[in-house]
Design a protein around this motif. Structure first.
Motif, mmCIF file in Angstrom:
data_model
loop_
_atom_site.group_PDB
_atom_site.id
_atom_site.type_symbol
_atom_site.label_atom_id
_atom_site.label_comp_id
_atom_site.label_asym_id
_atom_site.label_seq_id
_atom_site.Cartn_x
_atom_site.Cartn_y
_atom_site.Cartn_z
ATOM 1 N N UNK A 34 0.852 -1.187 0.000
ATOM 2 C CA UNK A 34 0.000 0.000 0.000
ATOM 3 C C UNK A 34 0.886 1.235 0.000
ATOM 4 N N UNK A 35 0.586 2.183 -0.877
ATOM 5 C CA UNK A 35 1.296 3.460 -0.906
ATOM 6 C C UNK A 35 0.283 4.570 -0.645
ATOM 7 N N UNK A 36 0.568 5.398 0.355
ATOM 8 C CA UNK A 36 -0.282 6.545 0.676
ATOM 9 C C UNK A 36 0.520 7.813 0.400
ATOM 10 N N UNK A 37 0.049 8.594 -0.546
ATOM 11 C CA UNK A 37 0.742 9.799 -0.999
ATOM 12 C C UNK A 37 -0.032 11.037 -0.537
ATOM 13 N N UNK A 38 0.704 12.051 -0.119
ATOM 14 C CA UNK A 38 0.079 13.273 0.368
ATOM 15 C C UNK A 38 -0.258 14.263 -0.729
ATOM 16 N N UNK A 39 -0.615 13.756 -1.905
ATOM 17 C CA UNK A 39 -0.954 14.581 -3.071
ATOM 18 C C UNK A 39 0.281 15.322 -3.587
ATOM 19 N N UNK A 40 1.295 14.536 -3.932
ATOM 20 C CA UNK A 40 2.572 15.083 -4.404
ATOM 21 C C UNK A 40 2.411 15.849 -5.709
ATOM 22 N N UNK A 41 3.340 16.781 -5.889
ATOM 23 C CA UNK A 41 3.321 17.617 -7.103
ATOM 24 C C UNK A 41 4.594 17.459 -7.938
ATOM 25 N N UNK A 42 5.449 16.494 -7.580
ATOM 26 C CA UNK A 42 6.765 16.411 -8.227
ATOM 27 C C UNK A 42 6.933 15.211 -9.146
ATOM 28 N N UNK A 43 5.833 14.535 -9.478
ATOM 29 C CA UNK A 43 5.926 13.344 -10.321
ATOM 30 C C UNK A 43 5.856 12.041 -9.552
ATOM 31 N N UNK A 44 5.780 12.109 -8.221
ATOM 32 C CA UNK A 44 5.681 10.892 -7.410
ATOM 33 C C UNK A 44 4.471 10.052 -7.811
ATOM 34 N N UNK A 45 3.330 10.698 -7.998
ATOM 35 C CA UNK A 45 2.114 9.959 -8.334
ATOM 36 C C UNK A 45 2.292 9.156 -9.619
ATOM 37 N N UNK A 46 2.903 9.781 -10.599
ATOM 38 C CA UNK A 46 3.090 9.105 -11.888
ATOM 39 C C UNK A 46 4.038 7.911 -11.755
ATOM 40 N N UNK A 47 5.074 8.050 -10.935
ATOM 41 C CA UNK A 47 5.996 6.937 -10.713
ATOM 42 C C UNK A 47 5.266 5.765 -10.067
ATOM 43 N N UNK A 48 4.501 6.038 -9.022
ATOM 44 C CA UNK A 48 3.771 4.969 -8.333
ATOM 45 C C UNK A 48 2.772 4.307 -9.281
ATOM 46 N N UNK A 49 2.043 5.101 -10.046
ATOM 47 C CA UNK A 49 1.033 4.557 -10.940
ATOM 48 C C UNK A 49 1.637 3.722 -12.061
ATOM 49 N N UNK A 50 2.920 3.963 -12.368
ATOM 50 C CA UNK A 50 3.569 3.204 -13.447
ATOM 51 C C UNK A 50 3.737 1.729 -13.089
ATOM 52 N N UNK A 51 3.606 1.387 -11.796
ATOM 53 C CA UNK A 51 3.729 -0.005 -11.367
ATOM 54 C C UNK A 51 2.410 -0.766 -11.480
ATOM 55 N N UNK A 52 1.353 -0.077 -11.829
ATOM 56 C CA UNK A 52 0.071 -0.737 -12.060
ATOM 57 C C UNK A 52 -0.426 -1.510 -10.854
ATOM 58 N N UNK A 53 -0.961 -2.699 -11.136
ATOM 59 C CA UNK A 53 -1.571 -3.480 -10.048
ATOM 60 C C UNK A 53 -0.547 -4.242 -9.203
ATOM 61 N N UNK A 54 0.738 -4.023 -9.438
ATOM 62 C CA UNK A 54 1.744 -4.608 -8.550
ATOM 63 C C UNK A 54 1.681 -3.937 -7.174
ATOM 64 N N UNK A 55 1.102 -2.754 -7.138
ATOM 65 C CA UNK A 55 0.821 -2.070 -5.875
ATOM 66 C C UNK A 55 -0.658 -2.255 -5.580
ATOM 67 N N UNK A 56 -0.976 -2.897 -4.464
ATOM 68 C CA UNK A 56 -2.349 -3.303 -4.173
ATOM 69 C C UNK A 56 -3.283 -2.108 -4.002
ATOM 70 N N UNK A 57 -2.832 -1.090 -3.284
ATOM 71 C CA UNK A 57 -3.645 0.101 -3.050
ATOM 72 C C UNK A 57 -2.773 1.336 -3.161
#
Length: 247
Positions: A34-57
């Protein structure tokens, strides 16, 4: 046994990929990540999303700080055991979670912990400090002891029974939680005598004298909140123990 790994992050694009890869590279077969992001503005969200369903939540929304984000992740966790790995940190080798699971399987334990290395912020091969925890002895918190929080794996039921992180203690929130669980509630601990986590140096509570004084004040408050009294030297031994880690 299912193990939930929780990473909280805010604007961690520089290190989050290393952290995620160290989790997804574990050889243990039953991990919920599970990854919980504080609404990052530096590209963090895009990096996490690039892993798709390998990240459960994956949750990305504003929060009230790192410990609020951790509490959100704990609420989402469905694993039997929960470990928390910050975005600047990474697991030291691919079988860390297998070793953690084996430690829980070896006895009737509520939590496990191990050792930690602080590495150079710019060069992960350079070790700045080594935190060798040692086996827990009853009353050790009175002598300034605590386990490294990123190596601290806890059964989910312990959070349900004894509560989550307080949001009014700044960087001492993890100290208060472990003090509450281990010293006050006397949960059963398993020690894994290995370096489980590598952490990039530069923690907020130790970055300057002002922050160290504030951390000491919050450490003292942590004892008061739990209706316990430290010894006169307890909260001075706690930072002094860190000097040994440089040797």
């Amino acid at each position: 046994m299912k193990v939930t790994i929780l990473t909280v992050v805010y604007n961690g694009a520089a290190t989050i990929r290393h952290c995620i890869d160290s989790v997804l590279g574990q050889d243990y077969p039953d991990i919920e990540y599970i990854v919980v992001d504080g609404h990052s503005k530096d590209g963090t969200q895009e990096i996490v999303q690039s892993y798709g369903d390998r990240i459960a939540r994956f949750v990305s929304e504003p929060d009230a700080g790192i410990y609020d984000a951790m509490n959100k992740g704990i609420q989402l966790a469905t694993g039997d055991v929960i470990g928390i790995l910050n975005a600047d940190d990474f697991y030291a080798y691919p079988s860390v979670i297998s070793d953690v699971a084996a430690a829980f399987a070896a006895g009737d334990f509520d939590a496990s912990y191990g050792d930690l290395e602080y590495i150079d912020a710019n060069d992960a091969t350079v070790v700045r400090r080594k935190w060798v925890s040692g086996a827990y002895k009853v009353g050790a918190f009175l002598n300034g002891w605590m386990p490294p929080h990123p190596t601290f794996f806890v059964k989910k039921e312990v959070y349900h029974t004894h509560g989550q992180f307080r949001l009014d203690l700044g960087s001492a929130a993890d100290y208060e939680l472990m003090l509450r669980f281990v010293h006050r509630e006397k949960i059963r601990l398993a020690y894994i005598p290995k370096v489980l986590v590598k952490m990039r140096a530069g923690g907020v509570s130790n970055s300057n004298l002002k922050n160290r004084i504030a951390a000491n004040r919050n450490d003292r408050l942590a004892w008061k909140m739990n209706n316990m009294e430290p010894r006169f030297y307890t909260l001075w031994l706690k930072p002094l123990r860190k000097i040994i880690q440089f040797i």
